[in-house]
Design an enzyme around this catalytic site. Structure first.
Site, PDB file in Angstrom:
ATOM      1  N   ASP A 413      -1.005  26.474  -6.203  1.00  0.00           N
ATOM      2  CA  ASP A 413      -2.225  25.662  -6.140  1.00  0.00           C
ATOM      3  C   ASP A 413      -1.900  24.386  -5.352  1.00  0.00           C
ATOM      4  OD1 ASP A 413      -4.795  24.777  -6.763  1.00  0.00           O
ATOM      5  OD2 ASP A 413      -4.221  23.990  -8.736  1.00  0.00           O
ATOM      6  N   GLU A 416      -2.860  22.607   0.023  1.00  0.00           N
ATOM      7  CA  GLU A 416      -3.585  22.344   1.301  1.00  0.00           C
ATOM      8  C   GLU A 416      -2.762  21.501   2.261  1.00  0.00           C
ATOM      9  OE1 GLU A 416      -4.860  22.254  -1.750  1.00  0.00           O
ATOM     10  OE2 GLU A 416      -5.988  24.096  -1.522  1.00  0.00           O
ATOM     11  N   ASP A 489     -12.324  25.793  -6.530  1.00  0.00           N
ATOM     12  CA  ASP A 489     -13.052  25.179  -7.654  1.00  0.00           C
ATOM     13  C   ASP A 489     -14.559  25.256  -7.502  1.00  0.00           C
ATOM     14  OD1 ASP A 489     -10.561  24.673  -8.609  1.00  0.00           O
ATOM     15  OD2 ASP A 489     -10.555  22.550  -8.053  1.00  0.00           O
TER      16      ASP A 489
HETATM   17  O1  MIG Z   1      -6.666  19.317  -9.625  1.00  0.00           O
HETATM   18  O2  MIG Z   1      -4.179  23.332 -12.181  1.00  0.00           O
HETATM   19  O3  MIG Z   1      -8.169  25.122  -8.118  1.00  0.00           O
HETATM   20  O4  MIG Z   1      -7.784  26.640 -10.417  1.00  0.00           O
HETATM   21  O5  MIG Z   1      -7.037  25.273 -12.766  1.00  0.00           O
HETATM   22  C1  MIG Z   1      -6.949  20.531 -10.216  1.00  0.00           C
HETATM   23  C2  MIG Z   1      -5.441  22.885 -12.522  1.00  0.00           C
HETATM   24  C3  MIG Z   1      -5.766  21.456 -10.052  1.00  0.00           C
HETATM   25  C4  MIG Z   1      -7.115  23.259  -9.154  1.00  0.00           C
HETATM   26  C5  MIG Z   1      -7.256  24.733  -9.111  1.00  0.00           C
HETATM   27  C6  MIG Z   1      -7.664  25.243 -10.466  1.00  0.00           C
HETATM   28  C7  MIG Z   1      -6.631  24.842 -11.491  1.00  0.00           C
HETATM   29  C8  MIG Z   1      -6.481  23.323 -11.504  1.00  0.00           C
HETATM   30  N1  MIG Z   1      -6.121  22.860 -10.148  1.00  0.00           N
END
Ligand code: MIG
Length: 806
Positions: A413, A416, A489
């Site tokens: 995650d 980016e 999200d």
């Molecule tokens: O700032 O890890 O898209 O699926 O549950 C949020 C917490 C960070 C974003 C992800 C989401 C995940 C969440 N993450």
């Protein structure tokens, strides 16, 4: 000769210090070596054209008389292009390269390019063509190209964009961004896939702009007769891909940028996720609930709260005192545990991952030397430079212990990359870029992909001889080789469910089939109705996971009352029944590069009715799905492609080529089976491997005419299939008003656990009075007729060669 300076500022509105646009001059000279062609202009511009195949042509431009070292993260090493057949001619005012399929003209006067097919139809044609701008602040050339819009041209592709399927009239941007709660038309989103597909005069071609700088595509938005694209640095470097079929365009692009290996079969099961399930007791309780309620589920996820203060590769001692035991106990119950890993490494002198990264100088640095610092979940962090081979190797090694703990998959995650302060890294951050040092401007869009690559390498290495499973939020073209993905999200709204449908189809035609959405929505809480409608769609997506953010309430399949629980079970069961079909479709994707989900236009590009529609999609060779994305609906209108189709729920035969009404209360999703198809099904299992498959069911749908269907099977894990331990079964059906014949041919040498097939015949227009199996007549008593369903059922040896019904 001097550069021609045009003052037109039609494309970029946000650049400072614009000096005007620079254009190629006149061709003075050319060089031809095998399938490479070089055209030299009088002002130091060079065009290098490389014919990779008869259909794939690379165009690369240099403006200073020399090409920098050639390098791309997108291209797959495994790609083996088929040599083109070429002819090269010089004419008075142009050069002409002819392949077996297309004709490329390069005009001497200004280096402009045109491509025709063999019938003389223009496929693409430069408008102003290649041009560039020198950006004084960065020293980059902003490279641009513009093409004429052809008559009736439509545009598709570009990854996860949240726009209407057809991109004509849009401008889009590629700059991977953490976009919590994005909406329809939000742009850019998480992924960067600078690849589009053009369709005009029923002919399709692809355009892959392999440049990782921030890029833009304008599809007849700013000027209605011009489609252009540009990037804030790097090279003008694009691949033209001739179809003429849409599906061939996607397949060739996918071959060029790479296909994933087969995932473990369980990865095609249902996955349950939450931010976050903790402590251990909660995880166990969720898992137990699935089994008690007999709702199939294969994977459960641990989000960031499983760690000690969000430190990657650690476990919270309070919440998960004995992870290995917990993971093993879950495994005994059929659950594969998947954990999240983010790129941010907490700056903490007592944290071993930080210590190793620091000691070995693995973290990204600012231009003037200091380490790149940014806040994410753990607080201030440093970030690995995944564009260095030794950093990827180190990162891969970090998974050893997690996999030894029994973890079966890893979820990347925030790659980016996302940071809390400014969204992402500052532009000046340095990257190795595999030996081609650069700044964040160039590396940003590939950062997530290189993280996913390193993660994949680690999980694969330690999971061996089992197959790895990884998922990533961000990526660049080619990332599909390394990980599955989800659409980020989203929100629990009908509009977002609509978006999920478009985004997954769009990813699929952009080479990235292993995709899904957070079912039910990540932010806020869905109504039971929305959750069920969304789940009914999600079970037809290659990646099928419910995920939601914890502060918005419960989102397990049983969270919306008993009736909805029954419906959720029913749809998830359907996914498990269709698993051999989904797996076959996945195998086709990994073998041929064909998209698993096909927008309507991919099913019939010769019918212009399909060009603007986007709710309907094909899954694999024989199914058509069209979700209901509105509340309180009893059904919906949809466009059925030409041909004959059976409504899955009733076996009603429906003729396509027109809009039809699909009756679908909450217990159905509009689902059609192509006439002539053989749809394979497995018995319902609570998870993959729960029990051996004892019987394969083949649903055979009658057609007046011939049709062929495919089934791929193997062990569902491991690499035996790469050495022939798999089965490819072809089912050829031929029907008339009085008869139906099914022929099976099998190749490969995998031995399935079942010995019999249950054959279910659908839609026979005659009464069966004679059944012949491999030349032997079967007593009529052995074939069971269900009058209400109009089906016939019989059990046959799995190795049958021919079935005839009259
Ligand atoms: O700032 O890890 O898209 O699926 O549950 C949020 C917490 C960070 C974003 C992800 C989401 C995940 C969440 N993450």
């Amino acid at each position: 000769m001097e550069n021609i300076i045009h003052e037109g500022n039609y494309m970029i509105n946000d650049l400072t210090n614009r000096k005007g646009e620079l254009f190629p001059g006149t061709i003075l000279d050319c060089k031809h070596e095998n399938n490479n062609f070089y055209f030299y202009c009088d002002n130091n511009v060079i065009l290098h054209i490389k014919a990779l195949t008869d259909k794939i042509i690379r165009f690369r431009y240099a403006v200073d008389g020399d090409f920098p070292k050639d390098f791309s993260y997108a291209l797959s090493d495994a790609y083996q292009p088929e040599k083109p057949t070429l002819e090269f001619k010089e004419k008075t005012d142009h050069f002409r390269i002819t392949t077996n399929r297309i004709i490329i003209t390069i005009w001497k006067e200004n280096l402009s390019v045109r491509i025709l097919d063999k019938s003389g139809t223009i496929l693409i044609e430069d408008e102003r063509g290649f041009h560039w701008e020198y950006d004084q602040t960065t020293g980059n050339d902003v490279v641009k190209i513009s093409k004429k819009v052809q008559s009736g041209e439509h545009y598709y592709g570009l990854g996860d964009k949240a726009f209407n399927m057809n991109l004509r009239g849009r401008r889009v941007q590629n700059w991977g961004s953490d976009t919590y709660g994005y909406g329809k038309n939000s742009d850019p989103l998480y992924k960067n896939i600078p690849f589009y597909i053009g369709l005009h005069q029923k002919i399709a071609y692809g355009m892959f702009f392999d440049n990782s700088f921030r890029s833009y595509f304008d599809f007849a938005a700013e000027r209605s007769n011009v489609t252009s694209y540009w990037a804030q640095g790097g090279e003008m470097n694009y691949y033209f891909i001739y179809g003429p079929e849409l599906i061939e365009v996607t397949a060739q692009y996918t071959n060029l940028t790479g296909k994933p290996e087969l995932p473990p079969l369980w990865a095609l099961g249902y996955h349950q996720c939450k931010w976050s399930y903790y402590p251990e007791q909660k995880v166990k309780e969720i898992a137990a609930n699935f089994r008690e309620r007999q709702i199939p589920c294969d994977a459960i996820y641990l989000d960031i709260d499983y760690m000690e203060g969000f430190r990657c590769f650690t476990w919270s001692k309070d919440r998960f005192p004995d992870p290995k035991r917990m993971v093993q106990e879950l495994a005994q119950d059929g659950f594969k545990t998947i954990v999240i890993i983010d790129p941010g490494i907490k700056i903490d002198k007592d944290y071993w991952v930080y210590q190793e990264g620091l000691a070995n100088d693995y973290f990204c640095r600012r231009a003037d030397g200091p380490l790149m610092k940014g806040s994410v979940w753990p607080g201030l962090c440093n970030f690995p430079d995944y564009t260095r081979p030794n950093v990827r190797e180190w990162w891969a090694g970090l998974f050893k212990e997690l996999i030894a703990t029994g973890i079966k998959g890893v979820w990347n995650d925030m790659n980016e990359p996302a940071v809390f302060e400014q969204g992402t890294f500052p532009d000046d951050v340095r990257f190795d870029h595999d030996g081609h040092p650069c700044s964040h401007k160039k590396a940003h869009n590939i950062y997530g992909m290189q993280m996913a690559r390193a993660t994949y390498q680690g999980v694969k290495k330690y999971a061996y001889p089992n197959r790895p499973f990884t998922i990533t939020r961000s990526g660049y073209s080619g990332v599909q080789r390394f990980a599955a993905t989800w659409t980020g999200d989203n929100i629990a709204s009908w509009e977002h469910m609509w978006l999920a449908n478009i985004q997954c189809q769009r990813l699929s035609i952009s080479g990235y089939s292993f995709a899904g959405s957070d079912i039910g929505g990540f932010i806020e809480t869905p109504s039971g109705e929305l959750y069920i409608r969304w789940l009914a769609l999600g079970v037809f997506h290659p990646f099928c996971r419910t995920h939601s953010s914890g502060d918005h309430g419960e989102q397990e399949p049983w969270s919306f009352g008993d009736e909805n629980t029954d419906l959720a079970r029913k749809f998830i069961q359907l996914r498990y029944q269709l698993m051999p079909y989904m797996y076959t479709t996945f195998w086709q994707y990994t073998t041929f590069g064909t998209p698993m989900l096909k927008p309507l236009v991919y099913l019939d590009q010769y019918d212009s009715e399909t060009y603007l529609r986007m709710a309907e999609f094909g899954l694999g060779d024989n199914l058509l799905v069209c979700p209901i994305t509105q509340p309180e609906a009893d059904g919906r209108w949809l466009y059925l492609p030409r041909g004959n189709w059976y409504y899955y729920w009733t076996d009603e035969l429906v003729v396509g080529g027109k809009e039809v009404w699909a009756e679908a209360k909450l217990d159905r999703i509009p689902l059609y089976v192509q006439a002539g198809a053989v749809i394979p099904m497995y018995p319902i299992r609570q998870y993959v491997g729960e029990k051996a498959i004892e019987e394969l069911t083949l649903h055979v749908y009658h057609k007046n005419g011939a049709h062929q269907s495919t089934l791929f099977e193997d062990a569902g894990d491991g690499y035996g299939y790469q050495n022939g331990e798999c089965l490819v079964k072809k089912f050829a059906t031929v029907g008339t008003t009085q008869s139906l014949n099914v022929q099976q041919t099998v190749s490969g040498n995998f031995i399935p656990t079942y010995h019999t097939c249950k054959i279910v015949l659908h839609g026979l227009p005659f009464e069966v009075t004679l059944t012949i199996i491999d030349d032997q007549a079967l007593p009529l008593s052995e074939i069971i007729r269900d009058e209400t369903q109009n089906t016939y059922t019989l059990i046959v040896n799995a190795n049958f060669l021919s079935l005839t019904f009259r």
